[in-house]
Design an enzyme around this catalytic site. Structure first.
Site, mmCIF file in Angstrom:
data_model
loop_
_atom_site.group_PDB
_atom_site.id
_atom_site.type_symbol
_atom_site.label_atom_id
_atom_site.label_comp_id
_atom_site.label_asym_id
_atom_site.label_seq_id
_atom_site.Cartn_x
_atom_site.Cartn_y
_atom_site.Cartn_z
ATOM 1 N N HIS A 115 6.707 12.002 -35.219
ATOM 2 C CA HIS A 115 7.385 11.623 -36.538
ATOM 3 C C HIS A 115 7.800 10.376 -36.420
ATOM 4 O O HIS A 115 8.227 9.604 -35.342
ATOM 5 C CB HIS A 115 8.674 12.724 -36.424
ATOM 6 C CG HIS A 115 9.256 12.656 -37.969
ATOM 7 N ND1 HIS A 115 10.213 11.787 -38.256
ATOM 8 C CD2 HIS A 115 9.135 13.833 -38.766
ATOM 9 C CE1 HIS A 115 10.524 12.108 -39.656
ATOM 10 N NE2 HIS A 115 9.735 13.445 -39.757
ATOM 11 N N HIS A 116 7.968 9.676 -37.711
ATOM 12 C CA HIS A 116 8.208 8.392 -37.686
ATOM 13 C C HIS A 116 9.682 8.200 -37.268
ATOM 14 O O HIS A 116 10.315 6.960 -36.870
ATOM 15 C CB HIS A 116 8.235 8.078 -39.060
ATOM 16 C CG HIS A 116 7.608 6.331 -39.267
ATOM 17 N ND1 HIS A 116 8.000 5.412 -38.478
ATOM 18 C CD2 HIS A 116 6.859 5.861 -40.269
ATOM 19 C CE1 HIS A 116 7.604 4.286 -38.600
ATOM 20 N NE2 HIS A 116 6.964 4.454 -39.792
ATOM 21 N N CYS A 117 10.760 9.029 -37.232
ATOM 22 C CA CYS A 117 11.887 8.874 -36.667
ATOM 23 C C CYS A 117 11.836 8.606 -35.355
ATOM 24 O O CYS A 117 12.991 7.994 -34.595
ATOM 25 C CB CYS A 117 12.937 10.128 -37.213
ATOM 26 S SG CYS A 117 12.317 11.653 -36.124
#
Length: 460
Positions: free
Chosen positions: A136-138
């Site tokens: 995930h980009h987070c």
């Protein structure tokens, strides 16, 4: 416990704002076969995953957003939940691999588990197999994700142990804490803050002012298409030397030309304000190269799709990026993120939630460049022969392009909405043709240069 920065949390809000968005980033490593046994793969990858703390951690959110989400250890972590297997009908060509990758990337990651998946796919042509790492980009930007992938490789153990963000968890909304933090940031501002403020104005204007209406923006579905293009880094270097530009300039000029031709094929006029592009810029310092999380700022140049001449496109891209770098946009993005971290998280979260739900018409596409390893990597003795990046789609962007270097190749990974961008393969092949044309022009120009002039340039 470590908490997410405002930027990291923003990727969660952007995903939540659109049920069709999936903000995971990925990379496919294509390896020479034969593929090791499943039990050997599982044991080897599980051992290496254990060395990356973030891959063993869950996302824990705070009630009513009173504090930033936190990374906490998954007490029931089992790598088997994340290492998955697939097989393509033999012989699986590039088109089949791309279709499968698009299907994997369009599905959201399960937030009840650590936010990553590692897919092993067999059945590729030429006795090859592949690993797709999806995070995930987070959790990571492109550079951090690339470092995670390297940790799964045979020589990954020589790298320093990745650690998380250094932001300490406050866990609650305490006014005295955030007022003190805001004061420390503001009192330490250098004179360059003025330039950052001007750059912030440029960024805000770019986000608010709509680009020309085209088929490149609008609502997206939950389905994706994916395609790749590859060129020789030696060819790109030839263009760089001839015109005094950077690898990123050449890549963006090729993207410009391909988008121009795509618009013309669709029967649309390539206007000067048709392709405002989000270009992420790394602000990761040398001592944070092994840290997870996002450490990026942005530039928002218009790519010159209105210009037909490839050399004119290249020089215009170079001048616009140079101007954007000098305008303070890079510093502004970094400053805004730092300032957001000093604001109480409830305000940040609620503001981000409202902004991500507004129609976005200023930015048309994203083009992110991640420097990859120049030496070839191996996984369990098998050589990685190709490394293919995969960007996410969100915020009504119907196409996105990730650029990654690996060994002697520069690779473009193009993702698009299944219905609105059925021609991502043409966009990828158009990038290859554009660079080939720039190489031909560069070589032709070198050959036509008088010998005396060439010697003078070399001597100077």
């Amino acid at each position: 416990m470590e908490q997410l920065t405002a930027l990291d949390a923003g990727f969660l809000e952007a995903e939540d704002s659109d049920r069709h968005a999936s903000l995971a980033i990925g990379a496919i490593a294509v390896l020479d076969g034969p593929m090791p046994r499943r039990d050997t793969l599982a044991a080897g990858l599980t051992e290496r995953v254990q060395a990356v703390p973030r891959l063993r951690q869950l996302l824990h959110t705070q009630p009513l957003d009173l504090g930033a989400p936190q990374w906490v250890e998954d007490q029931n972590f089992d790598a088997a939940h994340h290492i998955r297997y697939a097989a393509l009908p033999r012989p699986g060509d590039d088109a089949a691999l791309s279709r499968w990758a698009a299907d994997v990337m369009e599905r959201r990651l399960d937030r009840d588990r650590p936010l990553w998946e590692c897919w092993i796919v067999d059945g590729l042509e030429n006795n090859q197999w592949a690993i797709l790492l999806k995070v995930h980009h987070c959790m990571a930007d492109g550079i951090a994700a690339s470092r995670m992938l390297s940790r799964l490789c045979d020589d990954g153990g020589t790298l320093r142990q990745p650690v998380g963000q250094t932001v300490k968890s406050t866990g609650s909304f305490i006014p005295a804490d955030w007022i003190g933090k805001a004061w420390r940031i503001s009192s330490g501002l250098p004179v360059a803050a003025v330039q950052a403020i001007l750059g912030a104005a440029d960024i805000i204007t770019g986000l608010v002012r709509p680009a020309a209406a085209t088929s490149l923006t609008g609502p997206v579905t939950s389905m994706r298409r994916y395609a790749t293009g590859e060129v020789s880094l030696d060819d790109v270097d030839t263009v760089c030397r001839e015109f005094g530009v950077t690898v990123n300039d050449v890549a963006l000029a090729a993207i410009t030309d391909s988008f121009r031709n795509l618009l013309i094929r669709r029967g649309e006029k390539p206007r000067h304000d048709a392709l405002r592009t989000l270009v992420p810029v790394s602000v990761r310092s040398a001592d944070s190269r092994d840290r997870t999380g996002n450490r990026v700022s942005v530039m928002l140049p218009f790519l010159p799709v209105d210009k037909a001449d490839p050399v004119h496109q290249l020089r215009t891209v170079h001048s616009r990026l140079t101007r954007a770098k000098g305008s303070g946009q890079r510093e502004a993005g970094n400053f805004l993120v730092s300032a957001a971290n000093a604001i109480p998280f409830p305000l940040t979260a609620w503001t981000m939630r409202a902004l991500t739900r507004l129609p976005q018409r200023g930015v048309v596409t994203v083009a992110t460049n991640v420097p990859g390893p120049r030496a070839r990597l191996r996984v369990l003795g098998c050589e990685i022969v190709r490394l293919l990046p995969i960007p996410p789609l969100a915020m009504q962007l119907r196409t996105g392009i990730a650029i990654m270097s690996y060994a002697d190749r520069l690779v473009f990974g193009v993702i698009g909405d299944y219905d609105a961008s059925p021609d991502v393969d043409e966009l990828a092949s158009g990038i290859e043709r554009a660079i080939a044309r720039l190489v031909e022009i560069s070589v032709g120009h070198w050959r036509s240069t008088p010998v005396g002039t060439l010697q003078l340039v070399q001597g100077g």
